[in-house]
Design an enzyme around this catalytic site. Structure first.
Site, short mmCIF file in Angstrom:
data_model
loop_
_atom_site.label_atom_id
_atom_site.label_comp_id
_atom_site.label_asym_id
_atom_site.label_seq_id
_atom_site.Cartn_x
_atom_site.Cartn_y
_atom_site.Cartn_z
N ASP A 1 8.20 -6.94 1.00
CA ASP A 1 9.05 -8.02 0.49
C ASP A 1 9.53 -7.74 -0.93
O ASP A 1 8.89 -6.99 -1.68
CB ASP A 1 8.31 -9.36 0.51
N GLU A 2 10.66 -8.32 -1.26
CA GLU A 2 11.18 -8.37 -2.63
C GLU A 2 11.24 -7.01 -3.31
O GLU A 2 10.90 -6.87 -4.49
CB GLU A 2 10.35 -9.35 -3.47
N VAL A 3 11.71 -6.01 -2.56
CA VAL A 3 11.87 -4.70 -3.16
C VAL A 3 13.09 -4.74 -4.09
O VAL A 3 14.12 -5.30 -3.76
CB VAL A 3 12.05 -3.64 -2.04
N HIS B 1 5.58 -5.03 -5.56
CA HIS B 1 4.37 -5.82 -5.89
C HIS B 1 3.15 -4.93 -6.11
O HIS B 1 2.06 -5.28 -5.68
CB HIS B 1 4.08 -6.82 -4.76
N GLU C 1 12.28 -8.56 5.04
CA GLU C 1 13.18 -7.66 4.32
C GLU C 1 13.12 -6.23 4.84
O GLU C 1 14.08 -5.48 4.70
CB GLU C 1 12.87 -7.65 2.83
#
Lengths: 542, 542
Positions: free
Chosen positions: A317-319, A252, A369
């Site tokens: 998050d959301e790597v 992000h 995560e």
């Protein structure tokens, strides 16, 4: 019981019970008390937070003319006495805000004379004054408190009752954030988790790397300068609200590349951004470069100083692995370093930045995560923010971590607005819309029985991601649905008798809270036709 | 073509093309024209609507500093000439508003000198001035029109481009309705279908039966008095918007029973309201009683005079048979009248009230159920409002009726907020949320090929039912999704070459329209992160 009988019962609910969130214990009488000219005084110890809260609530109470929708036919009640004064006392003037802040208070409202509010800390006063203000109702041209004498002993079930708020995808003016903080205080919420930066913009001033906001904010007028941030933190503090900033790494982070392209991987890959990121634009810090760690530590160093809270959120998050496995620089590094891989690079990145954060004296807060989708093992003081499902809450506490839940399925208040990619006429991944009933019914402690594990649940946060929101629509997006979470986090799921509160039972109180917020300038959305708010139970499903 | 190349192309889209709705034909040049001090004059014929529109747009243009998000890096453009004047001419000063109103206009903006706007009627001027105002963009401290010379010839595909708006379930202040009318004009919408009363409240003053609003409005301050209604009608007229009122009978009439309990069936049946009505509170006019017809005709008589439009909506949706078959009065009547049944009573009711409406000179407008879910056969001048599905549109035109579609699956803008019965944690019957893409993709003429049948399609109406809306959240509920319908109704689905416009192509223009509306005080919701609005195409699905 026939519903018509029940409606009679509900409509007769004494207003003293119509508090939101509902106090832990409350006893009440059958008199009414005039409350037109109540002066709030402090006795003994005081503090700036107490002074500010008294001045605020004095104004609010003086201006109060609110009558609950269910009471619209009430007319003017007779009063048996009159309240001249509310006396506030605190045990300690310590204004430290944190997980151990004592927010408890005891409030006594007699039929006649002086009301008293006793608290351990200034923040108990903030909470107690909110309760007191909700007791005051318009009574013709005067004001009254119904069902006196009243005795309330109150304190929160969870110490962390928050809102996770994204100011990167779209911008929110400082004033709109202050309004959100007001509304949070009306609901006894105490944590503003400021997801300040993300891929789309970097709206916060950076003194260490000024390019970040100069090139990354949407415009100079859409920038939170230091003075703005300090104002927000101070405003929040006066309302008993912690401000926990999040600087999300390593994913992000597209916008960082506007200033530091040399530390980025997979910057704005098109058209196949979906191979590299959860949403466009793609871009992650290049974890093969020590400069990415240096950059992150510079950010940590700067903003741990600006934000006084002892918790600091590092994202995680959301790597996306493709972003690195397909990056030529990362590939070159790995070719030169046999035995290493993307996973070990990520562990190294997390280790270095979390270790650095520890040197600042702050506690790390991080998306789940970081633990569950990487090989990094955060130290046990780390707080995990869970968003995926209840199983994650269970896993996290089973592993000894403190947890805050923002379960997307219950608490993502942006969801249900459909997809936002303009060439795709589909639903959003997190449809449907989370109704207030759905928010209310979520139980962060579900399936957790071990008392030691239960203790690790710090609380909950509703989340508002701003793909489809900005300051023009934010009030209705948040309220009164965030209020639904606020009650479950303050009052818990059950009343004193162990009965789990149902949405059918609490609807009338939440209507009242919604209309109260509207009266206070918050554009909360209506839950039902006003007719239903006025006729509790008449719009229930049979 | 690679997307990155396409982005370059899209970003370079000339602003003259960024009009919403897009004109039928437009040619443009490559110069830019200074537009800082444009005076709007009328030459020859004028009319009060023209005078009012000129004054309004003169102010709007003088204050304009809007720059489209996709142009945020544009900087100051060089101008090759300057516009001093816009000259307006009309052929006829006739201000009659209706289905045959001519809204066409021709607009010429030269590189230098005087622009001209020519229209057949005052309402063509209203539309043309909106287009002209959208051409003006901020240019540093000045204003400019880009891509001159410009020649536009424009007219709507459908004569009925509406909003169906419910002010009964929750109340909207007059000011909030005026703001909606403003926004409708910004999108060249021309019909405000005012669903003014319903079961929950009767917010409009009645002079013939004053109890209706005295007992049926939520409060005296939540009442549209005659002066308010006239103000709304006049304000709408000045913007080329017809106001068609709906008085829904015989269902959705619970509130009438507050004044006339003797003509009601199944009033507020609890707890099993769902057996009697689509939503609580239940209640329908008792069709076995001639007094119900008298009542309806009194209402028709009163409000056909108050509302000047030649179309009058009689409702007729969601009639529930159980309400009557289980009514003791209806049962008694039917026992005494062998050969009759609920269906014949309903036909009798519709015949009497539609016949009476005809005597007032008005055309009946009615929900599709009047034809499809009853044995009544409306006369062929009746306009049917379809909401259930596209098959209804096909059926209606096949039977020779003129049709307006408010297909719930495309146009119910209230849907997707989940259920609103507080003791039920479920979805709404009309989930999911209708995204602007979904609204845009609906084709009212789908599956209709016969040109004579196509001609019977008058247009479309988005609908906003107010169970979960009121004036505090309305802007974001309506805009820019209603804008998506507005373009398809004005410009049609296809461009001049027969290409069906896609949401991916029009997104950038709609972003511009959304931000323009925000600049004009309409709190429209954002479609995407601002980053996406600034980078057209970069947030498309691959």
């Amino acid at each position: 019981m026939k519903l018509s009988a029940m409606i009679g019962f509900l409509a007769a609910l004494p207003s003293a019970l119509a508090l939101w969130p509902i106090p832990r214990t409350l006893t009440q009488g059958t008199s009414n008390t005039q409350a037109a000219l109540v002066t709030i005084n402090v006795q003994g110890n005081s503090s700036p937070v107490v002074t500010s809260a008294i001045s605020r609530y004095q104004k609010l109470i003086n201006g109060e003319s609110f009558v609950a929708p269910a009471d619209y036919k009430r007319g003017i009640v007779k009063t048996a006495g009159s309240l001249s004064c509310l006396t506030v006392t605190i045990k300690s003037a310590d204004e430290t805000l944190g997980l151990h802040t004592d927010e408890s208070y005891t409030l006594d409202v007699p039929v006649n004379g002086t009301a008293t509010l006793k608290a351990q800390s200034p923040y108990g006063v903030v909470r107690g004054l909110e309760t007191f203000s909700q007791l005051v109702t318009g009574n013709g041209y005067s004001k009254a408190i119904l069902n006196t004498p009243i005795h309330i002993e109150d304190s929160p079930v969870y110490p962390h009752r928050g809102l996770s708020f994204d100011t990167s995808r779209n911008f929110y003016s400082v004033n709109s954030i202050l309004r959100i903080l007001d509304a949070m205080a009306y609901n006894k919420m105490n944590t503003f988790h400021w997801h300040v930066v993300d891929a789309h913009s970097w709206p916060i001033e950076s003194k260490s790397i000024p390019g970040l906001h100069q090139k990354g904010a949407y415009s100079s007028s859409m920038t939170y300068y230091y003075a703005d941030v300090k104002r927000i933190i101070q405003y929040a503090k006066e309302r008993g609200i912690r401000v926990i900033p999040e600087f999300d790494v390593p994913g992000h982070t597209y916008i960082v590349g506007q200033t530091k392209p040399e530390i980025m991987s997979c910057t704005n890959k098109l058209p196949n951004w979906d191979h590299f990121a959860a949403e466009p634009p793609s871009g992650q810090l290049n974890i093969a470069k020590p400069e990415s760690i240096e950059f992150t530590n510079t950010i940590i160093s700067e903003y741990t100083k600006l934000f006084p809270d002892n918790v600091f959120h590092l994202g995680g998050d959301e790597v996306n692995r493709n972003c690195w496995t397909e990056d030529p620089d990362v590939q070159k590094y790995l070719a030169a370093h046999p035995g290493e891989d993307v996973e070990s690079l990520l562990v190294n990145f997390y280790t270095k930045v979390h270790d650095y954060l520890e040197t600042t004296g702050k506690t790390a807060y991080t998306w789940e995560e970081t633990l569950f989708h990487s090989k990094y093992v955060p130290n046990n003081s780390t707080i995990l923010q869970v968003w995926i499902d209840q199983a994650s809450v269970q896993k996290a506490v089973a592993q000894g971590y403190r947890v805050v839940s923002s379960s997307y399925d219950a608490y993502y208040l942006d969801c249900g607005h459909g997809a936002w990619l303009p060439n795709w006429d589909g639903n959003s991944w997190c449809d449907p819309f989370k109704t207030w009933m759905h928010v209310y019914n979520y139980d962060v402690a579900a399936n957790i029985t071990d008392p030691a594990q239960k203790k690790l649940i710090l609380g909950t946060e509703v989340a508002l991601w701003s793909e489809q929101s900005d300051e023009h629509v934010i009030d209705g997006r948040l309220w009164p649905r965030a209020s639904a979470m606020a009650e479950t986090a303050w009052s818990g799921k059950m009343d004193a008798s162990g009965h789990v509160r149902t949405t059918g039972e609490v609807a009338s109180r939440l209507h009242e809270q919604r209309y109260r917020m509207v009266g206070r300038g918050i554009n909360a959305e209506p839950m039902q036709p006003l007719w239903c708010a006025r006729n509790p139970g008449a719009c229930n499903l049979p």
